[in-house]
Design a protein around this motif. Sequence first.
Motif, PDB file in Angstrom:
ATOM      1  N   LEU A  81       0.828  -1.209   0.000  1.00 20.31           N
ATOM      2  CA  LEU A  81       0.000   0.000   0.000  1.00 20.31           C
ATOM      3  C   LEU A  81       0.862   1.258   0.000  1.00 20.31           C
ATOM      4  O   LEU A  81       0.549   2.240  -0.671  1.00 20.31           O
ATOM      5  N   THR A  82       1.961   1.214   0.736  1.00 26.73           N
ATOM      6  CA  THR A  82       2.872   2.362   0.759  1.00 26.73           C
ATOM      7  C   THR A  82       3.486   2.596  -0.617  1.00 26.73           C
ATOM      8  O   THR A  82       3.550   3.726  -1.108  1.00 26.73           O
ATOM      9  N   ALA A  83       3.925   1.510  -1.264  1.00 26.99           N
ATOM     10  CA  ALA A  83       4.533   1.621  -2.596  1.00 26.99           C
ATOM     11  C   ALA A  83       3.520   2.041  -3.649  1.00 26.99           C
ATOM     12  O   ALA A  83       3.887   2.608  -4.687  1.00 26.99           O
ATOM     13  N   ALA A  84       2.234   1.776  -3.395  1.00 29.14           N
ATOM     14  CA  ALA A  84       1.196   2.112  -4.375  1.00 29.14           C
ATOM     15  C   ALA A  84       1.023   3.616  -4.538  1.00 29.14           C
ATOM     16  O   ALA A  84       0.534   4.072  -5.578  1.00 29.14           O
ATOM     17  N   ILE A  85       1.416   4.401  -3.543  1.00 26.25           N
ATOM     18  CA  ILE A  85       1.225   5.856  -3.627  1.00 26.25           C
ATOM     19  C   ILE A  85       2.072   6.471  -4.740  1.00 26.25           C
ATOM     20  O   ILE A  85       1.528   7.126  -5.641  1.00 26.25           O
ATOM     21  N   PRO A  86       3.413   6.290  -4.734  1.00 28.26           N
ATOM     22  CA  PRO A  86       4.185   6.843  -5.867  1.00 28.26           C
ATOM     23  C   PRO A  86       3.844   6.176  -7.193  1.00 28.26           C
ATOM     24  O   PRO A  86       3.913   6.823  -8.247  1.00 28.26           O
ATOM     25  N   ALA A  87       3.474   4.906  -7.156  1.00 26.96           N
ATOM     26  CA  ALA A  87       3.086   4.229  -8.405  1.00 26.96           C
ATOM     27  C   ALA A  87       1.850   4.883  -9.003  1.00 26.96           C
ATOM     28  O   ALA A  87       1.762   5.094 -10.221  1.00 26.96           O
ATOM     29  N   ALA A  88       0.881   5.225  -8.153  1.00 25.98           N
ATOM     30  CA  ALA A  88      -0.340   5.868  -8.629  1.00 25.98           C
ATOM     31  C   ALA A  88      -0.047   7.262  -9.178  1.00 25.98           C
ATOM     32  O   ALA A  88      -0.601   7.671 -10.216  1.00 25.98           O
ATOM     33  N   LEU A  89       0.819   8.013  -8.511  1.00 23.02           N
ATOM     34  CA  LEU A  89       1.143   9.366  -8.962  1.00 23.02           C
ATOM     35  C   LEU A  89       1.837   9.346 -10.324  1.00 23.02           C
ATOM     36  O   LEU A  89       1.502  10.137 -11.215  1.00 23.02           O
ATOM     37  N   THR A  90       2.793   8.441 -10.498  1.00 24.51           N
ATOM     38  CA  THR A  90       3.489   8.370 -11.789  1.00 24.51           C
ATOM     39  C   THR A  90       2.557   7.880 -12.889  1.00 24.51           C
ATOM     40  O   THR A  90       2.596   8.384 -14.015  1.00 24.51           O
ATOM     41  N   GLY A  91       1.709   6.919 -12.557  1.00 23.64           N
ATOM     42  CA  GLY A  91       0.764   6.419 -13.552  1.00 23.64           C
ATOM     43  C   GLY A  91      -0.224   7.488 -13.976  1.00 23.64           C
ATOM     44  O   GLY A  91      -0.558   7.617 -15.161  1.00 23.64           O
ATOM     45  N   ALA A  92      -0.702   8.273 -13.019  1.00 26.48           N
ATOM     46  CA  ALA A  92      -1.655   9.341 -13.334  1.00 26.48           C
ATOM     47  C   ALA A  92      -1.020  10.404 -14.230  1.00 26.48           C
ATOM     48  O   ALA A  92      -1.651  10.906 -15.167  1.00 26.48           O
ATOM     49  N   ALA A  93       0.240  10.743 -13.949  1.00 27.00           N
ATOM     50  CA  ALA A  93       0.926  11.738 -14.776  1.00 27.00           C
ATOM     51  C   ALA A  93       1.048  11.257 -16.218  1.00 27.00           C
ATOM     52  O   ALA A  93       0.774  12.010 -17.163  1.00 27.00           O
ATOM     53  N   ASP A  94       1.446  10.009 -16.411  1.00 26.72           N
ATOM     54  CA  ASP A  94       1.560   9.459 -17.766  1.00 26.72           C
ATOM     55  C   ASP A  94       0.197   9.391 -18.446  1.00 26.72           C
ATOM     56  O   ASP A  94       0.042   9.755 -19.616  1.00 26.72           O
ATOM     57  N   TRP A  95      -0.805   8.921 -17.706  1.00 25.74           N
ATOM     58  CA  TRP A  95      -2.154   8.752 -18.261  1.00 25.74           C
ATOM     59  C   TRP A  95      -2.733  10.066 -18.757  1.00 25.74           C
ATOM     60  O   TRP A  95      -3.410  10.105 -19.791  1.00 25.74           O
ATOM     61  N   SER A  96      -2.462  11.153 -18.058  1.00 30.00           N
ATOM     62  CA  SER A  96      -3.075  12.443 -18.400  1.00 30.00           C
ATOM     63  C   SER A  96      -2.564  13.027 -19.709  1.00 30.00           C
ATOM     64  O   SER A  96      -3.107  14.016 -20.203  1.00 30.00           O
TER      65      SER A  96
END
Length: 277
Positions: A81-96
């Motif tokens: 869950l802790t590692a999911a935070i930066p993973a989500a942020l980087t994924g969102a940046a690419d997705w946008s």
Amino acid sequence: MQLISHLEQDSRLDGAVSAGQRVVRLIRPGRVRDALHGVWLGHPVHPMLIQASVGAWLSATILDLTGGDEKAARQLVAAGLTAAIPAALTGAADWSEQHEQQMRVGVVHAAGNTVAAGLYGASLICRRPRAGRLLRLAGLAAVSASGLLGGHISFRLAGGANHAEEVPHLVEPGWQHLMVAADLPEGKLVRQLLGEVPVVAIRANGVVRVLADRCSHMSGPLSDGELANGCLTCPWHGSVFRIADGSVARGPATAPQPAFETREVGGAIQVCLPGAG
């Protein structure tokens, strides 16, 4: 794959895409956003980071299925869950900064990851070991389904791929005629074909620079972009490349743009791509 492909064309997802894109773009172009895209690394960071979460969660389930320690399983869930935070942020940046088909699938991908994180979070709150194991197993199923969608975006839809990778394989080796030198005025972007490869030629301060025309990020036409301060900005998603060597000055692109060596011989511009062929 047919079912997933239907998501690409489902315009009902566009409302969620627009809302999510507005939120993510609150992170303005600059160092933070470039770091999230992976400009510093040379390719997207998200696929690398997500492995930490999935690996921790998969390990927790292996412990559950083999009678392992409950405390250790819970620690792995918390780490994931802790590692999911930066993973989500980087994924969102690419997705946008992707095409609409990729972004539609990406909305469902993000929803699946959110469900998975919620199930794993619930497993930490739950005090009954058997129920906790079932929640972790459900979380693994959700993140696996979401991972399938992520793979579809990455490979079938080429999200995050280097869209200029094929250029060195399509260009003939050695020096080749590109155009008449007089047809390249100072400060103008001129699109030319080198065989079957489109390139953009620029004369800046008397020096001729030539880059592959299709942006490495999403194949945007750089010849329709903006030239300023020795850099060329893609008109589609705002990636900025240095015309001297094709390196990335600002994302979302992470891969450099193929840059040609140039020379003027007998009133003609000739180009050569190192490593071509």
